[in-house]
Design an enzyme around this catalytic site. Sequence first.
Site, short mmCIF file in Angstrom:
data_model
loop_
_atom_site.label_atom_id
_atom_site.label_comp_id
_atom_site.label_asym_id
_atom_site.label_seq_id
_atom_site.Cartn_x
_atom_site.Cartn_y
_atom_site.Cartn_z
CB SER A 165 -2.06 -10.08 8.33
OG SER A 165 -3.03 -9.65 7.42
CE1 TYR A 189 2.19 -11.16 4.17
CE2 TYR A 189 -0.20 -10.91 4.02
CZ TYR A 189 1.02 -10.57 4.59
OH TYR A 189 1.04 -9.64 5.60
CE LYS A 193 2.67 -11.65 7.77
NZ LYS A 193 3.88 -11.24 8.44
#
Length: 384
Positions: A165, A189, A193
Amino acid sequence: MDKMEKFFTTRKRFPAFSLCIHIERRNSAVHSHMSLSGKTVLVTGAAGYIGSHTCLQLLKEECKVIAYDNLDNSSFESLERVKRLSGGNGNLMTSIEGDILDGEKLDEVFEANEIFAVIHFAGLKAVGESVSKPLRYYENNINGTVVLLKSMVKAKCKSIIFSSSATVYGEPKTVPCTEEFETSALNPYGKTKLFIEHILTDQHASDNEWNCLILRYFNPVGAHPSGEIGEDPKGIPNNLMPFVQQVAVGRRPELSVFGTDYDTKDGTGRRDYIHVVDLADGHVAALKKIAKENGKCGRIVVNLGTGKSTSVLELVGAFEKAAGKKIPMKMVARRPGDAAEVYAKTDLAYEILGWRAEKTIEECCVDQWNWASKNPYGYSGKED
Ligand code: NAD
Ligand code: UDP
């Protein structure tokens, strides 16, 4: 001057020649007759938003799709619809309810099939929840990926395409974001990633036969033009487009615009919104790259975005036009941690994958509204 020197000198002196090379590259990657027909692809998180759209594009390529999902944030209804949209190729897809933390189940899947590559979408993605439940995110996203990679090692399947992302750019100091930018993460989060990117880098370093294609998505929006599949978030949406959609269908009274005092044209935040079908095609291009290089791509990191940014007010304006209705708005304070503007430099994706996004923000809004008006309460047809 040897042949290669001559080639590069010509390129420098005649930019139009460079353009030809890019066109040629694009043709060779996307419009090539590189066939994926008959190749088996394991898609984790297949029933979700991006996974379902990608499964459809894979079926159109006549891939055999093994759709693996624990249905934590989805249902197999999305994949039933994918089968119906696939023009008769639905029988090429098998759906398996399973968790990426379940190594035994994954081993069985690898033993029973000759898997060409894995497209790894499975993961939890709600930023706010990741702050309140960090261990759930670390366990599911990071441990889950390690379990998956261990099954891949056992099966000698060495090709993976991973959903990263733009969040790994943190708050970029300048735009557009290039793949060389320093990375950082602002929440658990984002850290998952970033850490999975590191894991894949290390896995490739340990065995350079691995093909690790790390795709950094910007802001996926829109839906399949049929209006049959789309994003179906549980609870209150975190992201702008699904929130606007829910206001439009009457599920929420108004949109809160987070910050009107950014240093941007209209004062609201700007992002790079990419149509989900373009994004799905980016995965097909990545798979073709693996097939074309005969498994020798190595580790590649590319942005998947449009290279353009759109403000909150511009997006709402485009949506209002598509839906033919006003979206009530309330101007509120900035959301902590939000950057003023984030958008992708897209040259590398074009150069390496021969792929670029084609659809406009207007098309994104038309398709989003088509999905929303046909499915105001998503796949279940009722409020969560
Ligand atoms: P989604 O929630 O719709 O899809 C993810 C799917 O993974 C869901 O169907 C869920 O049930 C499944 N899943 C979660 N944990 C699992 C597990 N342990 N085992 C098996 N399945 C599991 O999300 P999406 O928007 O389709 O995102 C797909 C991927 O892309 C995610 O990894 C996400 O972090 C990443 N991504 C999404 C965006 C975005 O804005 N949508 C942006 C950048 C990156
Ligand atoms: N945004 C907003 N209201 C919302 C959700 C988002 O004004 O209810 C803004 C947000 O501040 C940002 C843009 O919309 O400028 C995109 O936000 P989103 O959460 O969709 O993407 P991200 O910020 O994670 O790129």
